[in-house]
Design a protein around this motif. Structure first.
Motif, PDB file in Angstrom:
ATOM      1  N   THR A 163       0.297  -1.218   0.247  1.00  0.00           N
ATOM      2  CA  THR A 163      -0.016  -0.113  -0.332  1.00  0.00           C
ATOM      3  C   THR A 163       1.046   1.284  -0.014  1.00  0.00           C
ATOM      4  O   THR A 163      -0.187   2.160  -0.659  1.00  0.00           O
ATOM      5  CB  THR A 163      -1.601  -0.039   1.111  1.00  0.00           C
ATOM      6  OG1 THR A 163      -1.532  -1.130   1.487  1.00  0.00           O
ATOM      7  CG2 THR A 163      -1.896   0.752   1.242  1.00  0.00           C
ATOM      8  N   LEU A 164       2.052   1.138   0.826  1.00  0.00           N
ATOM      9  CA  LEU A 164       2.610   2.481   0.011  1.00  0.00           C
ATOM     10  C   LEU A 164       3.352   2.649  -0.601  1.00  0.00           C
ATOM     11  O   LEU A 164       3.670   3.811  -1.061  1.00  0.00           O
ATOM     12  CB  LEU A 164       4.406   1.832   1.755  1.00  0.00           C
ATOM     13  CG  LEU A 164       5.186   2.801   2.007  1.00  0.00           C
ATOM     14  CD1 LEU A 164       4.699   4.035   3.296  1.00  0.00           C
ATOM     15  CD2 LEU A 164       6.291   1.813   2.155  1.00  0.00           C
ATOM     16  N   PHE A 165       3.979   1.653  -1.462  1.00  0.00           N
ATOM     17  CA  PHE A 165       3.941   1.985  -2.665  1.00  0.00           C
ATOM     18  C   PHE A 165       2.720   3.272  -3.540  1.00  0.00           C
ATOM     19  O   PHE A 165       3.119   3.695  -4.324  1.00  0.00           O
ATOM     20  CB  PHE A 165       4.622   1.090  -3.817  1.00  0.00           C
ATOM     21  CG  PHE A 165       5.800   0.911  -3.353  1.00  0.00           C
ATOM     22  CD1 PHE A 165       7.340   1.373  -3.564  1.00  0.00           C
ATOM     23  CD2 PHE A 165       6.129   0.232  -2.537  1.00  0.00           C
ATOM     24  CE1 PHE A 165       7.979   1.288  -3.909  1.00  0.00           C
ATOM     25  CE2 PHE A 165       7.323  -0.896  -2.511  1.00  0.00           C
ATOM     26  CZ  PHE A 165       8.525  -0.012  -3.036  1.00  0.00           C
ATOM     27  N   LEU A 166       1.537   2.180  -3.166  1.00  0.00           N
ATOM     28  CA  LEU A 166       0.551   2.840  -3.807  1.00  0.00           C
ATOM     29  C   LEU A 166       0.492   4.389  -3.447  1.00  0.00           C
ATOM     30  O   LEU A 166      -0.065   5.585  -4.728  1.00  0.00           O
ATOM     31  CB  LEU A 166      -0.812   2.509  -3.781  1.00  0.00           C
ATOM     32  CG  LEU A 166      -0.728   1.050  -3.596  1.00  0.00           C
ATOM     33  CD1 LEU A 166      -1.799   0.231  -3.554  1.00  0.00           C
ATOM     34  CD2 LEU A 166      -1.540   0.862  -6.022  1.00  0.00           C
ATOM     35  N   TYR A 167       0.499   5.126  -2.288  1.00  0.00           N
ATOM     36  CA  TYR A 167       0.254   6.538  -2.310  1.00  0.00           C
ATOM     37  C   TYR A 167       1.232   7.587  -3.062  1.00  0.00           C
ATOM     38  O   TYR A 167       0.707   8.482  -3.848  1.00  0.00           O
ATOM     39  CB  TYR A 167       0.980   6.805  -0.618  1.00  0.00           C
ATOM     40  CG  TYR A 167      -0.113   6.269   0.558  1.00  0.00           C
ATOM     41  CD1 TYR A 167      -0.745   7.430   0.321  1.00  0.00           C
ATOM     42  CD2 TYR A 167      -0.878   5.241   0.329  1.00  0.00           C
ATOM     43  CE1 TYR A 167      -2.575   7.177   1.128  1.00  0.00           C
ATOM     44  CE2 TYR A 167      -1.836   4.605   1.439  1.00  0.00           C
ATOM     45  CZ  TYR A 167      -2.827   5.808   1.933  1.00  0.00           C
ATOM     46  OH  TYR A 167      -3.128   5.685   2.392  1.00  0.00           O
ATOM     47  N   PRO A 168       2.365   7.373  -3.070  1.00  0.00           N
ATOM     48  CA  PRO A 168       3.321   8.005  -3.983  1.00  0.00           C
ATOM     49  C   PRO A 168       2.340   7.932  -5.611  1.00  0.00           C
ATOM     50  O   PRO A 168       2.962   9.161  -6.256  1.00  0.00           O
ATOM     51  CB  PRO A 168       4.656   7.311  -3.880  1.00  0.00           C
ATOM     52  CG  PRO A 168       5.167   6.688  -2.792  1.00  0.00           C
ATOM     53  CD  PRO A 168       3.490   5.936  -2.451  1.00  0.00           C
ATOM     54  N   TRP A 169       2.671   6.767  -6.178  1.00  0.00           N
ATOM     55  CA  TRP A 169       2.398   6.734  -6.883  1.00  0.00           C
ATOM     56  C   TRP A 169       0.730   7.769  -7.173  1.00  0.00           C
ATOM     57  O   TRP A 169       0.844   8.571  -7.690  1.00  0.00           O
ATOM     58  CB  TRP A 169       1.493   5.378  -7.126  1.00  0.00           C
ATOM     59  CG  TRP A 169       0.942   5.395  -9.107  1.00  0.00           C
ATOM     60  CD1 TRP A 169       1.402   5.002  -9.776  1.00  0.00           C
ATOM     61  CD2 TRP A 169      -0.276   4.361  -8.828  1.00  0.00           C
ATOM     62  NE1 TRP A 169      -0.459   4.794 -11.301  1.00  0.00           N
ATOM     63  CE2 TRP A 169      -1.098   4.727  -9.941  1.00  0.00           C
ATOM     64  CE3 TRP A 169      -1.135   4.625  -7.239  1.00  0.00           C
ATOM     65  CZ2 TRP A 169      -2.165   4.657 -10.084  1.00  0.00           C
ATOM     66  CZ3 TRP A 169      -2.465   3.974  -7.966  1.00  0.00           C
ATOM     67  CH2 TRP A 169      -3.380   4.248  -9.697  1.00  0.00           C
ATOM     68  N   ALA A 170       0.216   7.621  -6.155  1.00  0.00           N
ATOM     69  CA  ALA A 170      -1.139   8.278  -6.379  1.00  0.00           C
ATOM     70  C   ALA A 170      -1.154   9.840  -6.733  1.00  0.00           C
ATOM     71  O   ALA A 170      -2.001  10.351  -7.442  1.00  0.00           O
ATOM     72  CB  ALA A 170      -2.127   8.022  -5.975  1.00  0.00           C
ATOM     73  N   VAL A 171      -0.235  10.045  -5.982  1.00  0.00           N
ATOM     74  CA  VAL A 171       0.366  11.868  -5.803  1.00  0.00           C
ATOM     75  C   VAL A 171       0.927  11.927  -6.828  1.00  0.00           C
ATOM     76  O   VAL A 171       0.260  13.265  -7.670  1.00  0.00           O
ATOM     77  CB  VAL A 171       1.293  11.740  -4.935  1.00  0.00           C
ATOM     78  CG1 VAL A 171       2.012  13.370  -5.208  1.00  0.00           C
ATOM     79  CG2 VAL A 171       0.519  11.656  -3.635  1.00  0.00           C
ATOM     80  N   ALA A 172       1.774  11.389  -7.286  1.00  0.00           N
ATOM     81  CA  ALA A 172       1.994  11.447  -8.917  1.00  0.00           C
ATOM     82  C   ALA A 172       1.366  11.439 -10.382  1.00  0.00           C
ATOM     83  O   ALA A 172       1.731  10.975 -11.833  1.00  0.00           O
ATOM     84  CB  ALA A 172       3.819  10.750  -9.194  1.00  0.00           C
ATOM     85  N   PHE A 173       0.051  10.618 -10.135  1.00  0.00           N
ATOM     86  CA  PHE A 173      -0.706  10.267 -11.012  1.00  0.00           C
ATOM     87  C   PHE A 173      -0.731  11.127 -12.084  1.00  0.00           C
ATOM     88  O   PHE A 173      -0.582  10.927 -13.232  1.00  0.00           O
ATOM     89  CB  PHE A 173      -1.568   9.733 -10.699  1.00  0.00           C
ATOM     90  CG  PHE A 173      -2.410   8.803 -11.967  1.00  0.00           C
ATOM     91  CD1 PHE A 173      -2.092   7.438 -12.587  1.00  0.00           C
ATOM     92  CD2 PHE A 173      -3.797   9.050 -12.707  1.00  0.00           C
ATOM     93  CE1 PHE A 173      -3.012   6.650 -13.186  1.00  0.00           C
ATOM     94  CE2 PHE A 173      -4.219   8.606 -12.763  1.00  0.00           C
ATOM     95  CZ  PHE A 173      -4.122   7.513 -13.129  1.00  0.00           C
ATOM     96  N   LYS A 174      -0.816  12.031 -11.448  1.00  0.00           N
ATOM     97  CA  LYS A 174      -1.512  12.871 -12.750  1.00  0.00           C
ATOM     98  C   LYS A 174      -0.115  13.147 -13.728  1.00  0.00           C
ATOM     99  O   LYS A 174       0.002  13.523 -14.950  1.00  0.00           O
ATOM    100  CB  LYS A 174      -2.080  14.536 -12.196  1.00  0.00           C
ATOM    101  CG  LYS A 174      -2.999  14.699 -12.446  1.00  0.00           C
ATOM    102  CD  LYS A 174      -3.638  16.168 -11.635  1.00  0.00           C
ATOM    103  CE  LYS A 174      -4.385  15.644 -10.273  1.00  0.00           C
ATOM    104  NZ  LYS A 174      -4.667  17.215  -9.621  1.00  0.00           N
ATOM    105  N   LYS A 175       0.944  13.846 -12.977  1.00  0.00           N
ATOM    106  CA  LYS A 175       2.069  14.165 -13.830  1.00  0.00           C
ATOM    107  C   LYS A 175       2.377  13.373 -14.967  1.00  0.00           C
ATOM    108  O   LYS A 175       3.031  12.871 -16.351  1.00  0.00           O
ATOM    109  CB  LYS A 175       3.094  14.223 -13.412  1.00  0.00           C
ATOM    110  CG  LYS A 175       3.510  15.639 -11.983  1.00  0.00           C
ATOM    111  CD  LYS A 175       3.814  15.825 -11.010  1.00  0.00           C
ATOM    112  CE  LYS A 175       4.171  16.429 -10.335  1.00  0.00           C
ATOM    113  NZ  LYS A 175       4.604  16.737  -8.867  1.00  0.00           N
ATOM    114  N   LEU A 176       2.441  11.468 -14.547  1.00  0.00           N
ATOM    115  CA  LEU A 176       3.244  10.987 -15.693  1.00  0.00           C
ATOM    116  C   LEU A 176       1.903   9.856 -16.405  1.00  0.00           C
ATOM    117  O   LEU A 176       3.007   9.866 -17.251  1.00  0.00           O
ATOM    118  CB  LEU A 176       3.778   9.657 -13.844  1.00  0.00           C
ATOM    119  CG  LEU A 176       4.496  10.090 -13.317  1.00  0.00           C
ATOM    120  CD1 LEU A 176       4.839   8.403 -12.083  1.00  0.00           C
ATOM    121  CD2 LEU A 176       6.254   9.658 -13.961  1.00  0.00           C
ATOM    122  N   GLY A 177       0.785   9.882 -16.159  1.00  0.00           N
ATOM    123  CA  GLY A 177      -0.312   9.735 -17.145  1.00  0.00           C
ATOM    124  C   GLY A 177      -0.285   8.071 -17.342  1.00  0.00           C
ATOM    125  O   GLY A 177      -0.274   7.169 -16.426  1.00  0.00           O
TER     126      GLY A 177
END
Lengths: 509, 328, 108, 122, 479
Positions: free
Chosen positions: D78-92
């Motif tokens: 789950t820990l990994f999902l958080y940074p991903w969720a935050v950066a999701f918009k930028k990475l597409g």
């Protein structure tokens, strides 16, 4: 493919066939092994007869490229090949190897357990020895050396007397270390002579080819070896040779090995395997580091004398024929060392005569004591006595062998000793003088042993024994014949030695 | 919005912080007292009872009296307990619950909120620490009921923390930030996330109920099986702190829910703190409603429920959200 | 970099890391209970994490990769501890012990 | 200017107060108000009024460990999902595919545990 | 597709995993076969890209000569281990996780071989390690298996902690975890922070030392090797070791290429200690797997020897060192897997790992006896086998780079190793006292495995050009 290639290949092929062919009895196995080695012997004789007179270099060269260790020395690849050839130094030794091996096989007992395996290893050792003597490539040489090491190990291990495994391990460890020391020294010499030795700053083409190395040593064209490095290399080489030759204080493996190995193995080990070290010293030490040999001459000479005396004294103290012969061999090799140390034509010739003579005599002595043991089940001096009545022929030959061994004129031992001592006296008179004592001692211990064995009161177990059989006559007679032949007509092999000694000394001069 | 990060700390602002924190502490105690009161009253109404009505007007001082009763009770430390652990366990449980409040934005201008970038994660991390307090308390009690209760409690809180965390990821995905203030800001710009994140909201509600050990997932304290669960051996004020922890978490979870799904303090007309209070009250009341309505679940159903139903649902929600977000 | 009110020097953070590492190493080498040993190893991993995060903000050339690294490290540590506990459980079922000194079956 | 540390000062204050409250009430105010009359019976472990049998420091059921292990694994994921969720918009789209793979792996892990009956409370 | 092999193996792993829990009944060895097909496919991909230009996805994972050589090595040994497993799982009761755990470990190993970032290298290492811990302890009912697994796990975790701590320092003084950037930064790092650089180097070396079972970090080796199922033992001895050597090589060479000789000398010292201790403690071993474990410790020492010379050699001369390391690893893989295969057959036959089980092997199964002889002679470093050539090559290195003392120790300790290797051969050719001998039962799979290993050992010994030639053309140092 040249003759010298087949010289090595013939026993090897026989060995492989022995391993591959199914269902072979004892006789067939022996026959196959003998045929293989006999081919080598014939080839050796052919080469001997057709050896170009006056040639001091290698003849009958055969070469196969094997592989290349890729670019690591500033773009230079190291080419490694299987390469064989003979010169005046190695041809007699190769011939002797084939000769003694054939006789050892022919004279072997008929009831050997697992004959295929036995003759396989015997052929392997023969091939290895021939490879050692005929190799013209360092890699080939090292491979062959390891083959002899392992072949003899298995012969001792699997076919020796009860208790042989321990002796076999001792043999393996000692000679293994010897091999390692020689490997280190030899690769180092190859570097020093042909490669880019980092100190010199001159980069040559690294080569493992022995003729190239000799050539470089001769001309000192490239790869100037710093004296310190060369000295260190020689000392490492000497260490290897000394262990290989069972010199004091690295000698303990040899008597143990002989005590536990069976007769043909003893013939091969005593007659041939212990001579490889001397060959290495002549070929690589004298041939490639002549200045260092002279520099450390005194050391080598003293070592030689110590071995002459120690070997003789120790032989005197032995109660077992085989150990006695082993120490006698050590004494002989001490003489070889003295001859080499002298670095003179006579000394070197004497050394080479001694190698051959000692090889033949040691093989003969082992064969005869083996024959005695077959009948009496013992080789302890205290148990034997008065054999001359029951087996006059064997006793007679034993006497001849002993006389040859103590250097009686008209035997090969005489010419060897006389030449080695002439060389020794010119270079290191004091040491040689002390070494003379060894001659006297050898007479003492050999005659004492002969007297105990063949004459005197007949031991109980000596009664009703038969004399030599047809199987035993062949090796005995042939070996004795050659001992006498060389004694009477030394030039038989001497002319070859002369050539190579000229070659060797030409470098030093 | 003013927050601590924009000015260097001076002694003055430090004093301000201190006062603010004390205020929050007192506020929390009040909220806890009255949520307990509300619980009893509300459940009483549902069950056609009156609820507390004796102490003070409408029984408003009932909880205060209860707390005072606990304070003057003898402090019993049983002989066989591990004394040190036994004594510190309530503190270990309580401190993180109080700390969790530090990241909840109570109102628009609320100055005592630690506006840290990892707010939601911080909350989850703290709620995991409380489990240690519970386990230590149960273990140190050297009592079989307490031990089983604490083990169950720990296992349950761990299990429900996974879907809880996963459902928050959906919101984080919508807002693009873990900072709770940013999440509120994100909802001001669009709609409350309860609309797009309806599935996530449901998962959150259920998982938070489990996380809080409340009915129908209150088996760690199933009095018919385990006497009082992990605090069986606790009495007096030590027990009070375990109770306090539970209700502080209820409050904190209500705040988190309001922040994540209902837009926090944002809303028209009314001041921010009131909106927050209303939304938190909705969550708290919802919890009491469920408590009054649902029977307790069987122990062998609870844990598989978290793993087999909630977790896949949360993952599904996550994938849907991400795909929609990427496509739209 | 955030001007911390009481700036935390890199050295003291590294010293903290080193201290943790040494405590962990000491524990891992001397403790008799396997769980304590595992915990000690976790301490060592966390010491490395402290280093990584310190360097990522206050290092010679601050960059984000240190923090990324420590994220990965945490995961890895979790996986390791999961496997470790599972193995300890298996051991306990077989031997009823979790002491280092009882890991002696291979000497028999 | 951004003062990274400041919120953490606040959090430290929360910690201090959070410790202060129980310490003050249990160790400072409590002793003044509450009686203290210990007796053997009060000090005994409660076991529904019976004499306690044995010690409670026993081995617990292995299933608790299994859940703890599951938690460790999934919590960190789950820990990994958080940074991903935050950066999701930028990475597409890239982030989407990456994370879909990651979630598929998670699901496989969950399915594995399911299949191995780890999730059962037996 | 620079990550081809990894993706293929990982995908196969997951497919096998899913299939495993769909089909739970019956003989499931086809899953292993499927895994092997996956590995073969990955091998094909790796070979296709063997001479590819160095390219890296995200500046992290990709192909370069280094990755190519080690990927091929890893995949070959994975294939051998899976073949081994195929027979093993037919005969004994191991969980099916076994198969795909191997695949995941292979993914980790491939990552270690083909990554140029400390983060991914570390993650790859841990993927390999964690999978290995489980694989060692996979027989949860066997106390030996579990104990070996725990020891391995503890030591491995300790090693990775030390490694990570070292890495953190290197990151700290350079500010990057990318090896490409680090390779330029080495000299500056060293001149500014010499002490930290040395600490970082040593910690990384020690950390990998735990994984490579270098002395004095080898304590787990015999127990883990003896406890693990034999295919897994061969896995630990070959695949895991090859990948770890690859990673160590890559890290040290890329990061510390500038600081120079004296750093790498530490590797030489550890190599010397490892060779000496490894060979001497092997002497009294009677348990065959433990003996092979100690011998693998010693072998790791041999392979570490060239590492000592990176500091001395000019980088133009490094190709020889790379070649000798990878050649020895190839040789080592074949001979070790072969030796373990035969030990496994004997173990199953006699139910004992005592080396007396070897007695009479020649009588019983001459072909297997000869095969074992070849493996053992190769391990001991006898001519005409791959082992000799590997050692010789390393020795030539030491000679050339004036580190001859290491070469001398190498050969001197191999003489010591003769003692125990030959002890085996002695027993193989010893006669069994029983009159009636039965052939050692071995499935066609095992015969194939042994044959492949024999061919590999002999081919590399007799026709080394097979491997040396492709190695020779590789631009190890690029960019």
């Amino acid at each position: 493919m040249s003759l010298s290639f087949w010289l090595v290949a013939a026993p090897l092929i026989a060995a492989v066939l022995l391993l591959v062919l199914p269902k072979m009895g004892g006789a067939a196995s022996r026959g196959l092994a003998i045929v293989g080695t006999l081919v080598s012997l014939v080839l050796a004789i052919v080469m001997w007869l057709s050896f170009p007179s006056g040639s001091t270099g290698f003849e009958f060269i055969g070469k196969i490229h094997w592989f290349t260790l890729p670019a690591m020395w500033h773009g230079t690849d190291l080419s490694v090949g299987l390469s064989f050839g003979v010169d005046g130094l190695s041809l007699p030794l190769a011939a002797m190897t084939a000769f003694i091996s054939v006789l050892a096989m022919a004279g072997a007992k008929r009831d050997i357990d697992r004959p295929r395996l036995y003759y396989f290893w015997l052929s392997m050792v023969t091939a290895g020895l021939l490879g050692v003597f005929a190799a013209l490539d360092l890699f080939t040489f090292l491979v062959a050396l390891e083959v002899t090491l392992f072949g003899s190990f298995f012969l001792i291990q699997l076919f020796g007397r009860p208790g042989s495994p321990k002796a076999a391990i001792k043999f393996l460890i000692y000679r293994g270390f010897a091999t390692v020391a020689m490997l280190v020294a030899l690769v180092g010499i190859a570097y020093g002579l042909t490669g880019a030795y980092s100190h010199s700053g001159i980069s040559g083409n690294l080569s493992f080819s022995i003729p190239t190395m000799l050539n470089e040593a001769h001309h000192l064209s490239s790869g100037i070896l710093p004296a310190g490095v060369a000295g260190a290399l020689l000392l490492v080489l000497l260490l290897g040779v000394f262990i290989e030759e069972a010199f004091v204080p690295f000698h303990t493996w040899l008597p143990t090995t002989h005590e536990y190995a069976d007769t043909p193995t003893n013939m091969v080990i005593g007659g041939l395997l212990t001579k490889t070290g001397a060959y290495v010293l002549l070929r690589f030490g004298v041939g490639m580091l002549p200045a260092q040999i002279q520099h450390y001459g005194m050391l080598i000479a003293v070592f030689g004398v110590i071995n002459i005396l120690y070997g003789a004294f120790a032989a005197w103290a032995q109660k077992d024929w085989r150990r006695l012969i082993a120490f006698g061999g050590i004494s002989h090799m001490g003489l070889v060392l003295l001859g080499i140390a002298s670095f003179s034509a006579a000394g070197l010739q004497g050394a080479m005569f001694m190698i051959v003579s000692s090889g033949l005599l040691t093989a003969l002595l082992f064969f005869l004591t083996g024959a005695i043991e077959d009948r009496t089940n013992t080789v302890q001096l205290k148990d034997l006595g008065g054999l001359s009545k029951a087996m006059p022929m064997i006793s007679g030959f034993l006497l001849v062998a002993a006389l040859g061994s103590l250097g009686l004129p008209l035997t090969s031992g005489f010419i060897s000793e006389i030449q080695a001592f002439i060389g020794g006296f010119t270079a290191y008179p004091a040491a040689s003088f002390v070494g003379l004592g060894g001659l006297i001692l050898s007479a003492v211990y050999l005659l004492y042993a002969i007297q105990k064995t063949t004459f005197g009161p007949t031991a109980k177990l000596a009664e009703g024994l038969s004399d030599a059989t047809a199987r035993e006559y062949l090796p005995t007679i042939l070996l004795t014949a050659f001992v006498l032949l060389i004694g009477i007509y030394p030039n038989l092999i001497g002319h070859l030695f002369g050539l190579s000694v000229q070659g060797l000394l030409g470098i030093g001069g | 919005m003013w927050n601590w990060a924009t000015h260097p700390v001076s002694w003055l602002s430090f004093l301000g912080m201190l006062i603010g924190t004390v205020v929050i502490l007192l506020l929390t105690l009040v909220v806890v007292m009255y949520s307990i009161y509300w619980q009893r009253k509300f459940i009483g109404w549902i069950q056609l009872r009156i609820g507390p009505n004796r102490v003070g007007p409408f029984g408003l001082l009932q909880t205060a009296a209860d707390v005072f009763k606990l304070l003057i009770k003898e402090d019993i430390i049983p002989n066989k307990v591990d004394r040190v652990l036994f004594m510190i366990a309530p503190i270990i449980a309580f401190v993180p619950s109080f700390m969790a409040l530090s990241v909840i934005p109570f109102s628009r201008t609320h100055v005592f909120t630690a506006n840290i970038a990892v707010g939601a994660l911080f909350y989850l991390a703290l709620s995991a620490i409380t489990i240690h307090g519970v386990m230590i308390g149960g273990w140190a009690s050297n009592n079989k009921y307490a031990l089983i209760g604490s083990m169950r409690s720990a296992a349950q809180m761990l299990s429900f923390e996974i879907p809880l965390g996963m459902s928050i990821v959906g919101v984080v995905l919508m807002a693009g930030s873990i900072n709770l203030n940013d999440i509120i800001a994100g909802q001001q710009h669009s709609v409350w996330y309860i609309i797009p994140q309806v599935l996530g909201c449901i998962v959150f509600l259920i998982a938070s109920t489990g996380e809080l050990n409340r009915t129908p997932f209150d088996l760690p304290e199933a009095e018919s099986e385990l006497v009082a669960g992990y605090h069986t051996e606790y009495s007096g004020f030590r027990f009070a702190f375990f109770m306090l922890t539970e209700y502080v978490y209820l409050f904190a979870m209500a705040g988190l829910f309001a922040t994540l799904f209902l837009g926090g303090w944002s809303g028209p007309w009314l001041p921010g703190w009131l909106w927050f209070a209303i939304k938190a009250l909705i969550y708290i009341t919802f919890q009491f409603w469920v408590q009054a309505t649902m029977p307790r679940m069987r122990v062998d159903k609870v844990m598989p429920f978290a793993w087999k139903v909630l977790l896949p649902l949360a993952l599904f929600n996550l994938v849907i959200t991400a795909v929609l977000k990427a496509v739209l | 970099m955030g001007a911390a009110p009481f700036p935390v020097p890199t050295g003291s953070l590294l010293a903290l890391g080193a201290l943790l590492f040494c405590i962990g190493l000491f524990g891992a080498l001397t403790k008799r209970n396997l769980i304590i040993v595992l915990v000690s190893i976790e301490l060592m991993l966390n010491a490395a994490n402290i280093n990584l995060v310190t360097f990522s903000r206050l290092g010679v050339a601050p960059s984000l990769s240190g923090q990324v690294f420590s994220l990965f490290t945490m995961t890895v540590a979790a996986a390791e501890i999961a496997v470790g506990l599972a193995l300890l459980l298996a051991l306990f079922r077989l031997r009823k012990t979790s002491e280092v000194k009882d890991l002696n079956i291979h000497k028999w | 200017m951004f003062h990274y540390w400041n919120p953490y000062f606040l959090i430290v204050l929360y910690v201090v107060l959070g410790i202060f409250l129980p310490v003050a009430s249990i160790w400072v105010i409590g002793p003044i108000l509450r009686p203290n009359k210990p007796s053997e019976a009060k000090g005994s472990t409660y076991e529904s009024g019976l004499e306690p049998v044995g010690d409670a420091h026993v081995r617990y059921n292995a299933r608790y460990y299994l859940f703890a292990l599951m938690f460790v694994v999934f919590d960190v994921e789950t820990l990994f999902l958080y940074p991903w969720a935050v950066a999701f918009k930028k990475l597409g789209m890239f982030a989407l595919t990456e994370m879909l793979i990651f979630i598929v792996l998670l699901v496989i892990g969950l399915a594995y545990a399911w299949r191995k009956k780890v999730l059962e409370w037996t | 597709m620079t990550m081809g092999p990894m993706i293929v193996v990982a995908a196969t792993g997951f497919v096998v995993m899913i299939l495993e829990f769909i089909f739970r009944k019956g003989d499931r060895r086809w899953l292993t076969v499927l895994s092997m097909l996956g590995v073969v496919a990955a091998l094909v991909v790796a070979i296709i890209h063997f001479n590819a230009k160095p390219t890296f996805a995200l500046n992290t994972i990709g192909v370069d000569p280094f990755a190519s050589v080690f990927s091929v090595l890893i995949l070959i040994s994975a294939l051998l281990v899976l073949l081994f497993t195929l027979d093993f799982s037919a005969k004994s009761d191991v969980p099916a996780e076994h198969t795909y755990l191997i695949l995941f470990a292979v993914v980790g190993a491939l990552t270690m071989a083909s990554s140029i970032d400390l983060v991914t290298l570390y993650v790859g290492l841990e993927l390999l390690s964690v999978a290995s811990y489980v694989l060692v302890a996979v027989r949860t009912h066997s106390i030996r298996s579990v104990e070996g697994g725990i020891k391995y796990m503890l030591m491995g975790a300790l090693g990775s902690a030390v490694l990570l701590y070292g890495m953190s320092f290197i990151y700290g003084i350079s500010g990057t975890t990318n090896l490409m950037n680090l390779s330029g930064a080495g000299l500056q790092m060293f001149s500014t922070y010499p002490a930290i650089t040395v600490i970082g180097f040593l910690m990384m070396l020690i950390g990998m030392g735990f994984k490579l079972s270098l002395v004095p970090f080898h304590m787990w080796t015999p127990d883990a090797y003896a406890g693990a199922p034999t295919p897994i033992t061969s896995f630990l001895a070959t695949l895991s070791k090859a990948a770890s050597f690859g990673m160590l090589l890559r890290m040290l060479v890329f990061i510390f290429n500038a600081p120079g000789a004296h750093l790498f000398y530490w590797a030489g010292i550890i190599a010397a200690i490892t060779m000496i201790v490894g060979n001497f403690i092997a002497l009294p071993q009677r348990n065959m797997k433990r003996l092979l474990a100690f011998s693998s410790v010693a072998q790791a020492g041999y392979i570490l020897v060239p590492f000592a010379m990176f500091g001395i050699a000019q980088s133009a001369d490094w190709a020889g060192l790379f070649d000798s390391i990878s050649f020895y690893l190839f040789a080592y893989t074949f001979m070790t897997v072969g030796a373990f295969a035969i030990v496994y057959l004997l173990e199953r036959d006699k139910g004992s790992l005592d080396s007396d089980a070897l007695i009479g092997l020649y009588q019983r199964s001459p072909w297997l006896a000869v095969a074992l002889t070849i493996f053992v002679l190769s391990l001991a470093g006898m001519p005409l086998t791959a082992g000799f050539l590997g050692k010789f090559y390393i020795f030539v290195d030491t000679m050339h780079f004036s580190t001859i003392w290491l070469g001398v120790i190498l050969f001197a300790t191999s003489v010591v190793s003769f003692y125990y290797y030959i002890g085996w051969l002695r027993k193989v050719y010893q006669k069994e006292p029983v009159a009636e001998v039965t052939a050692l039962s071995a499935s066609p799979i095992m015969h194939t495995l042994v044959a492949v290993c024999v061919i590999g050992t002999l081919a590399l010994g007799i026709v080394p050009a097979l491997l040396l030639h492709p190695l020779a053309g590789l631009p190890w140092i690029y960019g």
